[in-house]
Design an enzyme around this catalytic site. Structure first.
Site, PDB file in Angstrom:
ATOM      1  N   CYS B  37       0.739  -1.318  -0.079  1.00 36.56           N
ATOM      2  CA  CYS B  37      -0.085   0.035  -0.015  1.00 36.56           C
ATOM      3  C   CYS B  37       0.856   1.383   0.005  1.00 36.56           C
ATOM      4  O   CYS B  37       0.377   2.470  -0.069  1.00 36.56           O
ATOM      5  CB  CYS B  37      -0.862  -0.016   1.192  1.00 36.56           C
ATOM      6  SG  CYS B  37      -1.969  -1.312   1.323  1.00 36.56           S
ATOM      7  N   CYS B 107      -3.184   8.887   5.874  1.00 33.93           N
ATOM      8  CA  CYS B 107      -1.739   9.031   6.659  1.00 33.93           C
ATOM      9  C   CYS B 107      -2.059   9.330   8.159  1.00 33.93           C
ATOM     10  O   CYS B 107      -1.151   8.747   8.862  1.00 33.93           O
ATOM     11  CB  CYS B 107      -1.015   9.923   5.898  1.00 33.93           C
ATOM     12  SG  CYS B 107      -1.022  10.084   4.071  1.00 33.93           S
TER      13      CYS B 107
END
Ligand SMILES: Cc1ncc(COP(=O)(O)O)c(C=O)c1O
Ligand code: FES
Lengths: 409, 141
Positions: B37, B107
């Site tokens: 990812c 994030c």
């Protein structure tokens, strides 16, 4: 010599206009502004003459006849025209097309569009080196196949496909062969007759010409290729591409093609050496870096490297005075890593760690050294910050680890 | 993409990069994300047994600049907090502090996940510690 920052090393994305090209273009904005389709006064004749000169210049670059060059707004349009044009014109003959998974979006998405209209498309896989297998190509051909479209050289990894081999197979089977030659033409020899190509897409802004102008080579003999136009209008360009010609852009394209033809050999040699210098410097100072795609069948000015354990976007952030691009997801809008790198089968993690370097006409030794040193510094710093690097150094096999991923990832 | 000054600052001068001993009973380790990812975060906390307060926090991150900044910021915030206060840190706090754009929200989510994982690991260790302490005591009784 002092280096001017930022450094441009993204010549696959676009190139600056060569000053000699610009000089050739300027009079056609103001002085010779005529419409090339105005047949009855000198303003039109001047423009037409300039366009015809450019047509010869472009044709000469690829060994074609000037009459076989159709000017477009760029390679995206050329790819669309070739693929949709053949599909529309030869529908009675068949409905099957063959392409490859690493093609540019202008080809892939055009093929997907045709699938929605009932065409069948085979997307050939590529081998580890980024090239298609000719045996797989042969196996994919059926009596319904009307077009093979495989790019000459890839825009991300610079890998050159076995174009002559594909051309020979297409010819033998009587199937039309289109190639997106955007990245190859003007950089290394590309001759439509030697390679038995029936159609080829070109773009001026990838060869030191202006943006917004391109061409499609359409073979006129053996075989004579017919295309259904995708734009209706005044019937310019032998009816294949209506629309008032972009005279200034075309003049620039012609000049750019001429310069590429004359300077190709020395430029390719110079850039190949610079590229190798960049590669060697990086390999000397860093471990676990991997070149993506064939090193043998590759454009001389391309380098695409994965820096293991370091994510591409964070790498770009650290070298923000160097313009390059990354196959990492986070730099693209899609949040998917490069489909080209994924297709090589190296693993998504290496796709996320990749940087594409595109060298060009104004790249210098000093720039290459600066980029190599800077990258070494940043990669080293980011690896010290990388949990993957730490695990790998502890001897953990990252590929067999169980990762805790969120469902939305 | 333009980064906020705070993201750039954390990227250029990351706080608390490093590792704590994984096997220390007072250290909790969270490892979240996946290389495929494009993001993996390791976040560790060390809890002072006397006070119950996190007195050390370290991170290592493979990911974009915003992921590095999110985890760097998280380690700053963790220090001085109790375990329960640590669990109250929300990804939206990180988004606001770093002015992350929408595409970078994941994030910050990763950083919140890393905190939770580290605390969970710490609590698990403490529970096991309690048990093994109890079993060690038994034979002599
Ligand atoms: C291989 C390839 N094909 C097509 C294109 C599109 O060309 P244009 O920008 O002229 O539409 C590009 C450039 O991005 C390319 O690299
Ligand atoms: S880690 Fe993927 S965008 Fe930040």
């Amino acid at each position: 010599m002092a280096i001017k920052l930022p450094i441009y090393m993204d010549y696959h994305a676009t190139t600056p206009v060569d000053p000699r090209v610009l000089e050739a273009m300027v009079p056609y904005f103001t002085e010779h502004f005529g419409n090339a389709a105005s047949r009855n006064h000198p303003f039109g004749w001047e423009a037409e003459e300039a366009v015809e000169k450019a047509r010869k210049q472009v044709a000469e670059l690829i060994g074609a006849n000037a009459k076989e060059i159709v000017f477009t707004s760029g390679a995206t349009e050329s790819d669309n025209l070739a693929i949709k044009g053949v599909a529309g014109m030869y529908r009675e003959k068949g409905n099957h097309l063959i392409t490859a998974v690493t093609e540019h979006k202008a080809v892939i998405d055009t093929c997907k569009h045709l699938e929605k209209e009932g065409y069948r498309v085979t997307y050939l896989p590529v081998q580890k080196d980024g090239r298609i297998s000719l045996d797989e190509l042969k196996a994919a051909i059926s009596d319904k196949t009307i077009l093979i479209t495989i790019m000459a050289a890839n825009n991300e990894i610079g890998v050159i496909q076995p174009i002559a081999g594909i051309g020979a197979i297409a010819k033998e089977k009587g199937i039309l062969f289109h190639t997106d030659a955007v990245q190859m033409a003007g950089k290394v020899p590309f001759n439509v007759n030697d390679l038995k190509v029936d159609m080829a897409s070109l773009s001026a802004h990838k060869m030191y010409g202006p943006k917004g102008v391109g061409a499609l080579f359409v073979r006129r003999r053996n075989p004579r290729v017919l295309l259904a136009p995708i734009i209706d209008g005044g019937g310019h360009e032998r009816g294949m591409r209506s629309g008032t010609l972009n005279v200034t852009g075309i003049v620039g394209f012609g000049k750019a093609a001429e310069l590429c033809r004359l300077e190709m050999a020395s430029e390719a040699d110079r850039l190949g050496k610079l590229r190798d210098r960049l590669n060697e410097r990086l390999h000397k100072s860093l471990d676990e870096i991997y070149i993506n795609g064939s090193t043998e069948h590759r454009l001389p000015h391309n380098l695409n490297i994965s820096f293991a354990y370091v994510e591409g976007e964070s790498l770009l952030m650290g070298i923000n005075d160097v313009a390059v691009s990354s196959g990492s997801a986070c730099t693209s809008a899609s949040l998917e890593p490069s489909y080209v790198l994924k297709a090589l089968g190296a693993g998504d993690d290496l796709a996320h760690s990749s940087i594409r370097f595109g060298l060009g006409r104004w790249t210098t030794d000093e720039e290459v050294d600066y980029v190599a040193d800077k990258l070494t510094h940043v990669v080293t710093r980011l690896r010290e910050m990388s949990p993957l690097y730490e695990l790998a150094k502890e001897g953990v096999d990252l590929s067999t680890m169980q990762w805790q991923t969120e469902p939305q990832h | 993409m333009a980064y906020s000054n705070k993201v750039i600052d954390h990227y250029e001068n990351p706080r608390n990069v490093g590792s704590l001993p994984k096997d220390d009973p007072h250290v909790g380790t969270g490892l979240v994300g996946a290389p495929e990812c494009g993001d993996v975060m390791k976040l560790q906390v060390k809890v002072n047994p006397q006070t119950g307060i996190i007195d050390e926090a370290k991170f290592k991150t493979f990911g974009c600049g915003s992921a590095i900044a999110s985890s760097s910021l998280a380690t700053e915030w963790l220090k001085g907090k109790t375990v329960d206060q640590a669990l109250a840190i929300k990804n939206t706090d990180i988004v606001n502090e770093l002015s992350l754009p929408p595409v970078k929200i994941h994030c910050s989510v990763l950083a919140e996940d890393a905190i939770k994982a580290a605390i969970t690991d710490y609590k698990k260790k403490q529970a096991a510690e309690g048990k093994s302490a109890a079993t060690q005591v038994q034979p002599s009784a």
